[in-house]
Write a protein that holds these residues in place. Structure first.
Motif, PDB file in Angstrom:
ATOM      1  N   PHE A  29       0.833  -1.202   0.000  1.00  0.00           N
ATOM      2  CA  PHE A  29       0.000   0.000   0.000  1.00  0.00           C
ATOM      3  C   PHE A  29       0.874   1.262   0.000  1.00  0.00           C
ATOM      4  CE2 PHE A  29      -2.026   3.409   2.481  1.00  0.00           C
ATOM      5  CZ  PHE A  29      -3.119   3.668   1.659  1.00  0.00           C
ATOM      6  N   ILE A  30       1.899   1.280   0.851  1.00  0.00           N
ATOM      7  CA  ILE A  30       2.805   2.437   0.920  1.00  0.00           C
ATOM      8  C   ILE A  30       3.482   2.652  -0.432  1.00  0.00           C
ATOM      9  CG2 ILE A  30       4.932   3.317   1.963  1.00  0.00           C
ATOM     10  CD1 ILE A  30       4.134   1.838   4.535  1.00  0.00           C
ATOM     11  N   LEU A  31       3.896   1.553  -1.058  1.00  0.00           N
ATOM     12  CA  LEU A  31       4.592   1.656  -2.347  1.00  0.00           C
ATOM     13  C   LEU A  31       3.671   2.138  -3.462  1.00  0.00           C
ATOM     14  CD1 LEU A  31       6.801  -1.549  -2.123  1.00  0.00           C
ATOM     15  CD2 LEU A  31       7.597   0.813  -2.061  1.00  0.00           C
ATOM     16  N   GLN A  32       2.399   1.800  -3.375  1.00  0.00           N
ATOM     17  CA  GLN A  32       1.432   2.325  -4.359  1.00  0.00           C
ATOM     18  C   GLN A  32       1.378   3.847  -4.279  1.00  0.00           C
ATOM     19  OE1 GLN A  32      -2.512   0.527  -4.459  1.00  0.00           O
ATOM     20  NE2 GLN A  32      -1.669  -1.404  -3.753  1.00  0.00           N
ATOM     21  N   GLU A  33       1.314   4.352  -3.046  1.00  0.00           N
ATOM     22  CA  GLU A  33       1.269   5.799  -2.849  1.00  0.00           C
ATOM     23  C   GLU A  33       2.586   6.445  -3.274  1.00  0.00           C
ATOM     24  OE1 GLU A  33      -1.556   7.420  -1.807  1.00  0.00           O
ATOM     25  OE2 GLU A  33      -2.381   5.419  -2.128  1.00  0.00           O
ATOM     26  N   LEU A  34       3.682   5.791  -2.945  1.00  0.00           N
ATOM     27  CA  LEU A  34       4.998   6.315  -3.318  1.00  0.00           C
ATOM     28  C   LEU A  34       5.155   6.377  -4.833  1.00  0.00           C
ATOM     29  CD1 LEU A  34       7.787   7.278  -2.417  1.00  0.00           C
ATOM     30  CD2 LEU A  34       8.492   4.886  -2.223  1.00  0.00           C
ATOM     31  N   PHE A  35       4.690   5.341  -5.502  1.00  0.00           N
ATOM     32  CA  PHE A  35       4.767   5.293  -6.965  1.00  0.00           C
ATOM     33  C   PHE A  35       3.989   6.455  -7.587  1.00  0.00           C
ATOM     34  CE2 PHE A  35       3.300   3.988 -11.162  1.00  0.00           C
ATOM     35  CZ  PHE A  35       4.475   3.570 -11.752  1.00  0.00           C
ATOM     36  N   ARG A  36       2.822   6.746  -7.035  1.00  0.00           N
ATOM     37  CA  ARG A  36       1.998   7.834  -7.553  1.00  0.00           C
ATOM     38  C   ARG A  36       2.731   9.182  -7.453  1.00  0.00           C
ATOM     39  NH1 ARG A  36      -2.022   6.966  -4.522  1.00  0.00           N
ATOM     40  NH2 ARG A  36      -3.188   5.665  -5.967  1.00  0.00           N
ATOM     41  N   GLU A  37       3.379   9.407  -6.321  1.00  0.00           N
ATOM     42  CA  GLU A  37       4.082  10.681  -6.124  1.00  0.00           C
ATOM     43  C   GLU A  37       5.329  10.780  -7.011  1.00  0.00           C
ATOM     44  OE1 GLU A  37       2.750  13.028  -4.492  1.00  0.00           O
ATOM     45  OE2 GLU A  37       1.140  11.817  -3.629  1.00  0.00           O
ATOM     46  N   VAL A  38       6.068   9.682  -7.115  1.00  0.00           N
ATOM     47  CA  VAL A  38       7.279   9.694  -7.947  1.00  0.00           C
ATOM     48  C   VAL A  38       6.910   9.864  -9.416  1.00  0.00           C
ATOM     49  CG1 VAL A  38       9.239   8.301  -8.729  1.00  0.00           C
ATOM     50  CG2 VAL A  38       8.639   8.331  -6.316  1.00  0.00           C
ATOM     51  N   ASN A  39       5.814   9.273  -9.814  1.00  0.00           N
ATOM     52  CA  ASN A  39       5.358   9.410 -11.199  1.00  0.00           C
ATOM     53  C   ASN A  39       5.017  10.875 -11.513  1.00  0.00           C
ATOM     54  OD1 ASN A  39       4.468   8.244 -13.782  1.00  0.00           O
ATOM     55  ND2 ASN A  39       2.435   8.866 -13.109  1.00  0.00           N
ATOM     56  N   THR A  40       4.295  11.526 -10.598  1.00  0.00           N
ATOM     57  CA  THR A  40       3.967  12.948 -10.773  1.00  0.00           C
ATOM     58  C   THR A  40       5.236  13.789 -10.809  1.00  0.00           C
ATOM     59  OG1 THR A  40       1.894  12.603  -9.561  1.00  0.00           O
ATOM     60  CG2 THR A  40       2.636  14.879  -9.820  1.00  0.00           C
ATOM     61  N   LEU A  41       6.172  13.443  -9.937  1.00  0.00           N
ATOM     62  CA  LEU A  41       7.446  14.154  -9.872  1.00  0.00           C
ATOM     63  C   LEU A  41       8.183  14.085 -11.208  1.00  0.00           C
ATOM     64  CD1 LEU A  41       9.384  15.563  -7.748  1.00  0.00           C
ATOM     65  CD2 LEU A  41      10.500  13.339  -7.581  1.00  0.00           C
ATOM     66  N   SER A  42       8.241  12.906 -11.795  1.00  0.00           N
ATOM     67  CA  SER A  42       8.972  12.729 -13.060  1.00  0.00           C
ATOM     68  C   SER A  42       8.325  13.495 -14.201  1.00  0.00           C
ATOM     69  CB  SER A  42       9.044  11.233 -13.412  1.00  0.00           C
ATOM     70  OG  SER A  42       7.750  10.713 -13.668  1.00  0.00           O
ATOM     71  N   VAL A  43       7.004  13.715 -14.116  1.00  0.00           N
ATOM     72  CA  VAL A  43       6.295  14.479 -15.155  1.00  0.00           C
ATOM     73  C   VAL A  43       6.603  15.970 -15.028  1.00  0.00           C
ATOM     74  CG1 VAL A  43       4.013  15.173 -15.985  1.00  0.00           C
ATOM     75  CG2 VAL A  43       4.444  12.785 -15.384  1.00  0.00           C
ATOM     76  N   LYS A  44       6.699  16.437 -13.796  1.00  0.00           N
ATOM     77  CA  LYS A  44       6.906  17.873 -13.567  1.00  0.00           C
ATOM     78  C   LYS A  44       8.335  18.330 -13.878  1.00  0.00           C
ATOM     79  CE  LYS A  44       3.346  18.973 -10.155  1.00  0.00           C
ATOM     80  NZ  LYS A  44       3.096  19.564  -8.827  1.00  0.00           N
ATOM     81  N   ILE A  45       9.294  17.442 -13.691  1.00  0.00           N
ATOM     82  CA  ILE A  45      10.695  17.834 -13.887  1.00  0.00           C
ATOM     83  C   ILE A  45      11.058  17.792 -15.365  1.00  0.00           C
ATOM     84  CG2 ILE A  45      13.094  17.187 -13.404  1.00  0.00           C
ATOM     85  CD1 ILE A  45      12.173  16.092 -10.723  1.00  0.00           C
ATOM     86  N   GLU A  46      11.728  18.857 -15.848  1.00  0.00           N
ATOM     87  CA  GLU A  46      12.120  18.918 -17.256  1.00  0.00           C
ATOM     88  C   GLU A  46      13.630  18.909 -17.446  1.00  0.00           C
ATOM     89  OE1 GLU A  46      10.201  22.211 -19.097  1.00  0.00           O
ATOM     90  OE2 GLU A  46       8.275  21.167 -19.239  1.00  0.00           O
ATOM     91  N   LYS A  47      14.367  19.274 -16.441  1.00  0.00           N
ATOM     92  CA  LYS A  47      15.827  19.286 -16.556  1.00  0.00           C
ATOM     93  C   LYS A  47      16.306  17.855 -16.770  1.00  0.00           C
ATOM     94  CE  LYS A  47      19.870  21.412 -14.456  1.00  0.00           C
ATOM     95  NZ  LYS A  47      20.430  22.056 -13.246  1.00  0.00           N
TER      96      LYS A  47
END
Length: 283
Positions: free
Chosen positions: A240-258
């Motif tokens: 369950f924790i990893l599901q939530e972590l995956f969601r946040e990391v996925n959003t993070l990778s979309v926002k970062i452009e550098k």
């Protein structure tokens, strides 16, 4: 401490006349599932096995096999009345002259020969063998769990270090984005006033701000570290924790452009996916 759902345990119990061996194999399953192979067990003994396994394990698919070396005892009974009737019938028949009947002659005629087999109750010895097998299975699952735990700790440490690097780089990310937008305006000779530029940059700051994601990622990593300290950590909770972590990391990778930092965020995403695979093996 983590326990794998994969394991194997055996137990042996011996008396003067009999030896009972119990084998238990376990693999991954979302719930506790128990099946039996080999020797047909009494219903009450099967129920005892199920209760003991459910007491000890939270989830997993278990295959239980019971062996014993006891030879079945047989008793034989001849139906004298039926034999007399058979002899009488044969005497009255002209087709039969010899009435010297042998066992081979009787065994295939229904009702003449009854064979009864008896099997000793192996439950008392079987329970002893079962308890030993369960103990060995727990140890086996613990050893596998230790191997998985090392992998999980290493990947979690990578996530922690990557998070720290991204946190330090967050201000430069915004500057990089603002600079990119300004260059686009200049290259395209767009004539807009300072207020419009400020408004556009404010929207960019909100859209590409990663502070919230970084905060949540930090929280989830800390939750994982707390699981390591528990006496009985649960694979379901980790998943369950990893599901939530995956969601946040996925959003993070979309926002970062550098490019270099985006690559780091994508690697974090990959590591979380690998962690989820490992969590599927944990009890």
């Amino acid at each position: 401490m983590f326990y794998s759902m994969t394991g194997y345990g055996t137990g042996q119990a011996i008396s003067k006349k009999m030896e009972v061996l119990c084998e238990i194999k376990s693999v991954n399953n979302r719930f506790v599932d128990i099946s039996f192979r080999g020797y047909s067990l009494p219903n009450d003994f099967e129920e005892y096995i199920k209760i003991q396994l459910k007491k000890k394990f939270l989830r997993g698919s278990f295959e239980v096999k019971i062996h014993d070396n006891f030879q079945s005892e047989h008793s034989y009974e001849l139906n004298q009345e039926s034999i007399r009737n058979l002899k009488s019938t044969l005497k009255a028949s002209k087709d039969f002259k010899n009435l010297n009947l042998k066992l081979s002659d009787l065994r295939d005629i229904p009702g003449l020969l009854t064979v009864r087999s008896s099997k000793k109750d192996i439950s008392p010895l079987g329970k002893k063998a079962l308890n030993i097998a369960i103990k060995n299975l727990v140890e086996s699952r613990a050893k596998e769990g230790q191997k998985i735990e090392k992998i999980i700790i290493a990947k979690t440490l990578f996530l922690k270090n990557a998070h720290q690097k991204l946190s330090r780089s967050a201000p430069s990310l915004l500057k990089h984005r603002v600079k990119t937008i300004k260059n686009k305006f200049i290259q395209k000779y767009i004539d807009i006033n300072k207020d419009e530029i400020a408004n556009e940059l404010s929207n960019v700051a909100l859209k590409h701000d990663i502070a919230e994601e970084l905060e949540r990622i930090s929280f989830h990593i800390e939750s994982l570290n707390k699981l390591f300290k528990l006496k009985n950590a649960h694979g379901k909770k980790m998943d369950f924790i990893l599901q939530e972590l995956f969601r946040e990391v996925n959003t993070l990778s979309v926002k970062i452009e550098k490019p270099d930092l985006k690559d780091l965020a994508l690697t974090m995403k990959l590591k979380v996916e690998e962690l989820r695979e490992q969590a599927q093996n944990l009890e």
